[in-house]
Scaffold this motif. Structure first.
Motif, short mmCIF file in Angstrom:
data_model
loop_
_atom_site.label_atom_id
_atom_site.label_comp_id
_atom_site.label_asym_id
_atom_site.label_seq_id
_atom_site.Cartn_x
_atom_site.Cartn_y
_atom_site.Cartn_z
N VAL A 263 145.34 124.08 34.65
CA VAL A 263 144.10 124.84 34.54
C VAL A 263 144.09 125.91 35.64
CG1 VAL A 263 141.58 124.77 34.62
CG2 VAL A 263 142.87 122.89 33.55
N THR A 264 143.91 127.15 35.26
CA THR A 264 143.88 128.25 36.21
C THR A 264 142.47 128.83 36.28
OG1 THR A 264 146.19 128.82 35.82
CG2 THR A 264 144.82 130.50 36.85
N THR A 265 141.88 128.80 37.46
CA THR A 265 140.59 129.44 37.68
C THR A 265 140.82 130.93 37.92
OG1 THR A 265 139.66 127.44 38.66
CG2 THR A 265 138.51 129.51 39.10
N VAL A 266 140.12 131.77 37.17
CA VAL A 266 140.26 133.21 37.32
C VAL A 266 138.89 133.82 37.54
CG1 VAL A 266 142.26 133.21 35.76
CG2 VAL A 266 140.00 133.78 34.86
N ILE A 267 138.88 134.93 38.24
CA ILE A 267 137.65 135.72 38.32
C ILE A 267 137.81 136.85 37.32
CG2 ILE A 267 138.48 137.17 40.25
CD1 ILE A 267 135.50 137.13 41.23
N ALA A 268 136.81 137.04 36.46
CA ALA A 268 136.92 137.99 35.34
C ALA A 268 135.74 138.94 35.35
CB ALA A 268 136.97 137.23 34.01
N TRP A 269 135.98 140.15 34.85
CA TRP A 269 134.93 141.16 34.77
C TRP A 269 135.27 142.12 33.64
CZ3 TRP A 269 138.92 140.89 38.11
CH2 TRP A 269 139.73 142.00 38.28
N PRO A 270 134.28 142.87 33.11
CA PRO A 270 134.56 143.79 32.00
C PRO A 270 135.58 144.85 32.41
CG PRO A 270 132.20 143.45 32.26
CD PRO A 270 132.85 142.84 33.47
N ALA A 271 136.50 145.14 31.50
CA ALA A 271 137.57 146.08 31.81
C ALA A 271 137.05 147.47 32.16
CB ALA A 271 138.54 146.16 30.63
N HIS A 272 135.89 147.83 31.63
CA HIS A 272 135.36 149.18 31.87
C HIS A 272 134.41 149.23 33.07
CE1 HIS A 272 132.53 147.03 29.21
NE2 HIS A 272 131.62 147.60 29.98
N SER A 273 134.26 148.14 33.80
CA SER A 273 133.30 148.11 34.90
C SER A 273 133.66 149.13 35.97
CB SER A 273 133.25 146.70 35.52
OG SER A 273 132.43 146.70 36.68
N ARG A 274 132.65 149.84 36.47
CA ARG A 274 132.82 150.79 37.57
C ARG A 274 131.94 150.40 38.75
NH1 ARG A 274 136.31 151.38 34.73
NH2 ARG A 274 137.19 153.24 33.75
N SER A 275 131.52 149.14 38.78
CA SER A 275 130.63 148.67 39.83
C SER A 275 131.38 148.43 41.12
CB SER A 275 129.94 147.37 39.38
OG SER A 275 129.31 146.73 40.47
N LYS A 276 130.95 149.08 42.20
CA LYS A 276 131.59 148.87 43.50
C LYS A 276 131.35 147.44 43.98
CE LYS A 276 131.78 150.55 48.26
NZ LYS A 276 131.61 149.21 48.85
N ALA A 277 130.14 146.91 43.69
CA ALA A 277 129.84 145.55 44.12
C ALA A 277 130.77 144.54 43.45
CB ALA A 277 128.38 145.23 43.82
N VAL A 278 131.01 144.73 42.15
CA VAL A 278 131.93 143.84 41.43
C VAL A 278 133.34 143.96 42.02
CG1 VAL A 278 133.10 143.44 39.23
CG2 VAL A 278 130.62 143.74 39.28
N ALA A 279 133.78 145.18 42.28
CA ALA A 279 135.11 145.40 42.85
C ALA A 279 135.24 144.72 44.21
CB ALA A 279 135.40 146.89 42.96
N ASP A 280 134.18 144.83 45.03
CA ASP A 280 134.21 144.21 46.36
C ASP A 280 134.23 142.69 46.25
OD1 ASP A 280 134.17 146.68 47.52
OD2 ASP A 280 132.02 146.66 47.98
N LEU A 281 133.47 142.15 45.30
CA LEU A 281 133.43 140.69 45.13
C LEU A 281 134.80 140.18 44.65
CD1 LEU A 281 131.55 138.20 45.21
CD2 LEU A 281 131.06 138.60 42.78
N VAL A 282 135.43 140.90 43.74
CA VAL A 282 136.76 140.52 43.25
C VAL A 282 137.77 140.57 44.39
CG1 VAL A 282 138.67 141.18 41.74
CG2 VAL A 282 136.32 141.18 40.86
N ARG A 283 137.71 141.65 45.18
CA ARG A 283 138.65 141.77 46.30
C ARG A 283 138.49 140.61 47.28
NH1 ARG A 283 137.62 143.54 51.02
NH2 ARG A 283 135.68 144.56 50.35
N THR A 284 137.24 140.23 47.55
CA THR A 284 136.99 139.10 48.44
C THR A 284 137.58 137.82 47.87
OG1 THR A 284 134.95 140.13 49.24
CG2 THR A 284 135.20 137.78 49.61
N ALA A 285 137.40 137.62 46.55
CA ALA A 285 137.90 136.39 45.90
C ALA A 285 139.41 136.30 46.01
CB ALA A 285 137.47 136.37 44.45
N THR A 286 140.11 137.42 45.85
CA THR A 286 141.57 137.37 45.87
C THR A 286 142.13 137.21 47.28
OG1 THR A 286 141.68 139.80 45.99
CG2 THR A 286 141.74 138.80 43.80
N CYS A 287 141.27 137.38 48.29
CA CYS A 287 141.72 137.23 49.68
C CYS A 287 141.42 135.86 50.26
CB CYS A 287 141.06 138.30 50.56
SG CYS A 287 141.62 139.98 50.23
N LEU A 288 140.78 134.98 49.48
CA LEU A 288 140.43 133.65 49.98
C LEU A 288 141.69 132.81 50.22
CD1 LEU A 288 137.32 132.78 47.80
CD2 LEU A 288 137.35 133.50 50.18
#
Length: 288
Positions: A263-288
């Motif tokens: 089982v792989t836990t992934v963080i997912a978001w809409p492909a067309h998203s331009r939200s800086k907040a979403v991008a920052d949250l994803v970046r934080t998740a990948t650095c954990l």
């Protein structure tokens, strides 16, 4: 869905009308569902057919049936209307007095990862408020796709990530959860075949079965709380990610199932998203 000129552009209203008729296959019921009378609905469908230059519905005195072109439009129209509704929700949220990010996750799953993510993101400069939506198995994907959530923690192979952007966060094995004291509770491991043939502990049935959930003849369950209660009572067993061990009580036992899919836990978001907040949250998740 736009043809050569603006005068021929298909309107969202027409798509809603068509979907109602295509799903009901009856103009009277569709008109009632749309809170309108039948004559203007019939005219709207005829106008839509003229715009597209195709026949969408076969009509007789007794029945309405979709043509091949109508079946294609039904599929495409549903997707288009879902996208419009999702865009409306996200736009209103972005215009809120205190804009934030809505994160959907399955209740009880990835709790340690989620806690670390929220703490790490809150410490970032410019972090916005994160609203966490806890939901049942398989529901977070729908919340993300229809715009009620901006980002989600999903779990492959249980959740479908097609059409979404994702980053893998964590991969783990699965275990079978048994009642404590069961004769098999001390086994070093079990196979999926052995689990699925346990006569006294059937696998449960899920209302919305995911691609990786083994389904069985046992009781139907809505969430993990109900499932674990049934297991403790000796009415079922279940194959779950090993991280769920943290939520088990003393009246449960777990046995590794090496041949179960990881089982792989992934963080997912809409492909067309331009939200800086979403991008920052994803970046934080990948650095954990």
């Amino acid at each position: 869905m736009v043809s050569a000129g603006y005068d021929d552009a298909v309107e969202t209203r027409e798509l809603r009308y068509f979907v109602a008729v295509a799903e009901e296959l009856h103009f009277g019921r569709a008109a009632q569902r749309l809170a309108m009378t039948q004559p203007p609905l019939s005219r709207a469908i005829q106008q839509l057919e003229r715009r597209l230059g195709v026949v969408l519905l076969h009509r007789t005195a007794r029945a309405v049936a979709l043509t091949e072109a109508g079946s294609v439009l039904l599929w495409e129209a549903r997707a288009a209307l879902d996208a419009v509704e999702a865009a409306e929700r996200r736009t209103r949220r972005a215009a809120a007095e205190s804009p934030g990010v809505v994160l959907a996750t399955k209740a009880g799953a990835s709790s340690e990862l989620l806690s670390k993510l929220l703490d790490a993101y809150a410490a970032e400069p410019g972090a916005v408020a994160v609203e966490v939506m806890l939901c049942g198995p398989g529901e977070q994907e729908g919340l993300l796709r229809d715009g009620r959530a901006d980002v989600a923690l999903l779990h492959r192979p249980f959740d479908t990530t097609a059409g979404l952007d994702t980053e893998d966060l964590h991969t783990e094995q699965q275990v079978v959860v048994l009642p404590a004291g069961h004769p098999l509770a001390n086994r070093p491991h079990m196979s999926i075949a052995e689990v699925t043939t346990l006569a006294d502990l059937p696998l449960p049935r899920w209302p919305r079965r995911g691609g990786g959930y083994p389904d069985g003849p046992g009781p139907q369950v809505r969430d993990h709380t109900q499932l674990f209660q049934l297991i403790a009572l000796g009415r079922a067993c279940a194959v779950v990610p090993e991280s769920l061990r943290a939520h088990l009580r003393d009246d449960h036992a777990t046995v590794p199932v090496p041949d179960a899919p990881t089982v792989t836990t992934v963080i997912a978001w809409p492909a067309h998203s331009r939200s800086k907040a979403v991008a920052d949250l994803v970046r934080t998740a990948t650095c954990l």
